[in-house]
Design a protein around this motif. Structure first.
Motif, PDB file in Angstrom:
ATOM      1  N   LYS A  74       1.475  -1.592  -0.056  1.00  0.00           N
ATOM      2  CA  LYS A  74       0.135   0.306   0.221  1.00  0.00           C
ATOM      3  C   LYS A  74       0.955   0.897  -0.048  1.00  0.00           C
ATOM      4  N   GLU A  75       0.640   2.005  -0.128  1.00  0.00           N
ATOM      5  CA  GLU A  75       1.334   3.515  -0.951  1.00  0.00           C
ATOM      6  C   GLU A  75       0.676   4.315   0.772  1.00  0.00           C
ATOM      7  N   VAL A  76       1.833   4.308   0.901  1.00  0.00           N
ATOM      8  CA  VAL A  76       2.268   5.538   2.479  1.00  0.00           C
ATOM      9  C   VAL A  76       2.750   7.096   1.572  1.00  0.00           C
ATOM     10  N   ARG A  77       2.252   7.667   2.494  1.00  0.00           N
ATOM     11  CA  ARG A  77       3.433   9.080   2.819  1.00  0.00           C
ATOM     12  C   ARG A  77       4.722   8.779   4.400  1.00  0.00           C
ATOM     13  N   THR A  78       5.326   8.978   3.875  1.00  0.00           N
ATOM     14  CA  THR A  78       6.496   8.700   5.120  1.00  0.00           C
ATOM     15  C   THR A  78       7.836  10.837   4.442  1.00  0.00           C
ATOM     16  N   ILE A  79       8.416  10.658   5.633  1.00  0.00           N
ATOM     17  CA  ILE A  79       9.627  11.086   5.731  1.00  0.00           C
ATOM     18  C   ILE A  79      10.620  10.953   5.069  1.00  0.00           C
TER      19      ILE A  79
END
Length: 756
Positions: free
Chosen positions: A574-579
């Motif tokens: 799953k595509e997730v947002r992170t740093i």
């Protein structure tokens, strides 16, 4: 990863901070909000200590404890910290953005290492300049030595030219002659006389060429004759029958003897006429015996020899001798004449003594003794004279070569004199010492220049990334962005130069431009890290939008988003947002920027906590969770109104928790309100807008307070001053009254926003 800050002590406004109960742990993304002078920059400096692994110079006595998840990080083990931390704050701008103070061309240096390196370069260049100055000074001294040497050589060459009539003869000829002298073992100096003789011979023309003269021939002899005289003069003849009268009268005896042969026979005497008998003739003949005749003959022969023993020799005149030998000739000739005279005087004495024997041959005599070495003295003087004559004749025979040799000797003498004078003055020695010193300085400069070149290479390496910085500047500042060009300084090294869009050199940068340049450099330096190193780096960014207007705040937000936030697929696909880094902290006083940072979300429960830095009435600050009442606002304007409105309605205003920041909040609120009502043009201030909205009198009282208690002087001026608190209360009331009376719709909307 850093989980929390458990303790801060003696660090500026954090005099005795202990982590409050219930405060969230730090996560991957951490937003910190706080008003100006609340302690944001001080907190960023605490993180800078992690980066530097050393205490800040201004807080050498501070104490702190970071919860690093495993082991605590304190001021005591800070140097052992293994975390990779990068901090952007006002210190970073000051320590990494440098402009050449000696240049008007906006020459820019990036990085504190570059600034330190540049200082080293400047120090080295000063030493190079000083060394070059010393070399120039030494060169003047060397030139003086050379000039003095040349002047001395010119004088010596002129003297040789005049003395020996040698032309041409210059300082160059003299230098060559001096060089030739160094191969000779002994000095070429002549005595005064030898020099005079050499000069005279060297200058003798062919017309005065010396003539050959004959040597003196002959050897005086008297000693053998004197020895013979001693024998003969002492001898006496043997007589068998002598005539007493004749014996006693030598003159008559000689007279008789001389005439005896005239009367070989008896007869009359030719003189007296008397008859000479046979007996008489026999008696005479007996008297004049053969032995007597032989004796007389010996004496006479000795006398004849003595008479011819006088030494008579004519010496050449002194004028016939070459002048070079004339003095020596005269010196030898003087004793010669005396010795001849002495010799001839001795001969005369001997002649007289032998003559006396002749007159009285029967008498025994003793000749006078001769002076010592009479013959030798004459012979020695003849030898001395002939030696001079031989030298003179050799010169006469070999005149051309001798004259040339004399010229060479005289020239060598003067050259030696010049060399000795130069040696005494020491010009060449001084020049050699100065030249060695100059050579050492040149070598020293070469070493310094090599070090400068090496350091310049370090700066060039540190200055890489210009194009990337330019891209970020264009992105943050827009079409009017300052750009970095490469130029060369006075000595040819490449430097960064700031130029504006017009191409003009940017010599006066605004604070916002400086912030944008420094932040672009900060991002560029981070991008130079290896990807695995960047992923393991903790980044702290404090107010990157300082002094930038609202338009540029969006560009900074976009730059941060591009650098630190990304989308990846988790382990479930799953595509997730992170740093992109390990952990990021962003602190700001700008509420709008704070909200923009909130919108840069990352996925995961509790992955982006919000924090507030709050300053208490005691002047100390603490880090807290962001209150829900503050977190819910979407605009700084609403938040400011909420804080001011809470103060307005407070029954105990002097103990209000945000009392010390309310003057700033009120000023900012008035700025935003007046700007929303009257979007002013360039050059207009809040003062102009307030006058137009509130009227001149009311605006005057409001603005007087706002100007009196804004920014850094707020706390100091408000603390413990109830009269000023009263002025704050009155000013807030005046502003709110104006809003309710002149803009009731706007007032009602604000009330609705904070009560919803």
């Amino acid at each position: 990863m850093i989980r929390s800050i458990d303790k801060i002590k003696s660090l500026g406004v954090y005099q005795n901070y202990t982590r409050p109960a219930g405060i969230k742990e730090f996560a991957a993304k951490n937003l910190i909000y706080g008003w100006n002078y609340s302690g944001k920059t001080t907190l960023s400096r605490l993180f800078s200590m992690l980066e530097e692994r050393a205490l800040h110079a201004d807080f050498s006595n501070c104490e702190f404890t970071f919860n690093g998840g495993v082991d605590a990080i304190t001021e005591k083990n800070l140097h052992e910290c293994s975390l990779s931390v990068r901090v952007f704050n006002s210190d970073f701008i000051r320590n990494n953005l440098f402009f050449d103070s000696g240049s008007c061309n906006a020459i820019l240096l990036f990085g504190k290492e570059s600034e330190k390196t540049q200082k080293n370069i400047d120090g080295l260049n000063r030493r190079i300049t000083e060394s070059n100055s010393s070399i120039r000074s030494i060169k003047k001294k060397i030139d003086f030595c050379i000039e003095s040497t040349q002047e001395e050589k010119k004088k010596a060459a002129q003297n040789i030219r005049q003395q020996l009539k040698v032309d041409p003869y210059t300082a160059i000829h003299l230098s060559n002659d001096i060089l030739a002298l160094t191969a000779l073992a002994k000095s070429q100096l002549l005595s005064e006389k030898d020099l005079a003789d050499a000069i005279e011979l060297a200058l003798t023309p062919d017309s005065k060429k010396p003539l050959e003269v004959e040597e003196l021939l002959g050897r005086p002899s008297i000693e053998a004759l004197h020895q013979e005289a001693v024998v003969i003069l002492a001898a006496a003849p043997l007589f068998s029958n002598t005539i007493k009268h004749l014996e006693e009268n030598p003159e008559i005896e000689r007279w008789v003897e001389s005439g005896l042969h005239l009367h070989p026979d008896p007869g009359a005497c030719e003189f007296c006429g008397n008859q000479i008998t046979c007996d008489q003739l026999e008696a005479f003949r007996s008297h004049f015996s053969k032995d007597f005749a032989d004796h007389k003959a010996k004496v006479q022969r000795l006398l004849d020899q003595a008479k011819v023993s006088e030494f008579d020799i004519e010496a050449p005149k002194a004028a016939e001798i070459n002048p070079q030998f004339r003095e020596a000739y005269q010196d030898a000739l003087g004793p010669f004449l005396g010795n001849i005279k002495k010799f001839n005087a001795a001969v005369k004495v001997l002649v007289d003594e032998i003559a006396a024997k002749v007159e009285n041959p029967r008498k025994t005599m003793q000749p006078s003794p001769l002076p010592n070495d009479l013959e030798g003295d004459v012979v020695n003087t003849i030898t001395a004279i002939n030696a001079v004559i031989k030298d003179n004749n050799i010169l006469a025979v070999n005149f051309i070569n001798a004259r040339s040799e004399a010229l060479k000797k005289a020239r060598a003498h003067f050259v030696q004199e010049a060399a000795d004078r130069l040696e005494f003055e020491g010009w060449e020695r001084k020049k050699a010492l100065l030249s060695k010193r100059s050579e050492r300085l040149c070598n020293f400069i070469k070493r310094l220049q090599a070090e400068v070149d090496r350091l310049q290479a370090e700066i060039s390496q540190a200055q890489q990334g210009r194009e990337r910085i330019n891209e970020r500047l264009s992105f943050i500042l827009g079409s009017e962005a300052i750009q970095i060009n490469v130029t060369k300084d006075d000595v040819g090294y490449e430097r960064f130069q700031l130029v504006r869009k017009s191409g003009e050199v940017a010599t006066n940068l605004s604070d916002g431009e400086r912030t944008a340049i420094a932040f672009s450099y900060f991002l560029t330096k981070l991008s130079e890290l290896k990807s695995e190193d960047f992923r393991d780096t903790i980044v702290y960014i404090d107010d990157p939008i300082s002094s930038l207007d609202n338009n540029h705040i969006f560009h900074v937000t976009a730059a941060i988003n591009d650098m630190f936030f990304t989308k990846v697929n988790n382990k479930y696909g799953k595509e997730v947002r992170t740093i992109t880094c390990k952990q990021i902290f962003i602190s700001t006083h700008n509420f709008e920027f704070f909200n923009l940072m909130r919108e840069l979300r990352i996925d995961g429960e509790g992955s982006a906590p919000l924090f507030l830095i709050k300053r208490s009435s005691g002047g100390q600050s603490e880090l807290r969770n962001m209150p829900n009442s503050l977190a819910r606002y979407k605009s700084e304007y609403q938040f400011l109104f909420d804080q001011i409105y809470a103060f307005h309605n407070s029954s105990n205003k002097i103990e209000h928790e945000h009392l010390f920041f309310l003057p700033n909040a009120l000023r900012r609120f008035v700025e935003l309100y007046t700007f929303s009502r009257i979007p002013s043009g360039k050059g207009e201030t809040v003062d102009h807008r307030a006058v137009e909205l509130f009227g001149n009198e009311q605006a005057k009282s409001v603005l007087k307070f706002l100007h009196m208690f804004s920014h850094g002087n707020t706390i100091e001026r408000l603390t413990g001053n109830s009269e000023l608190i009263f002025l704050l209360e009155e000013t807030v009331k005046a502003v709110f009254d104006e809003l309710q009376e002149r803009d009731s719709r706007h007032w009602k909307a604000l009330i609705a926003a904070i009560e919803s």
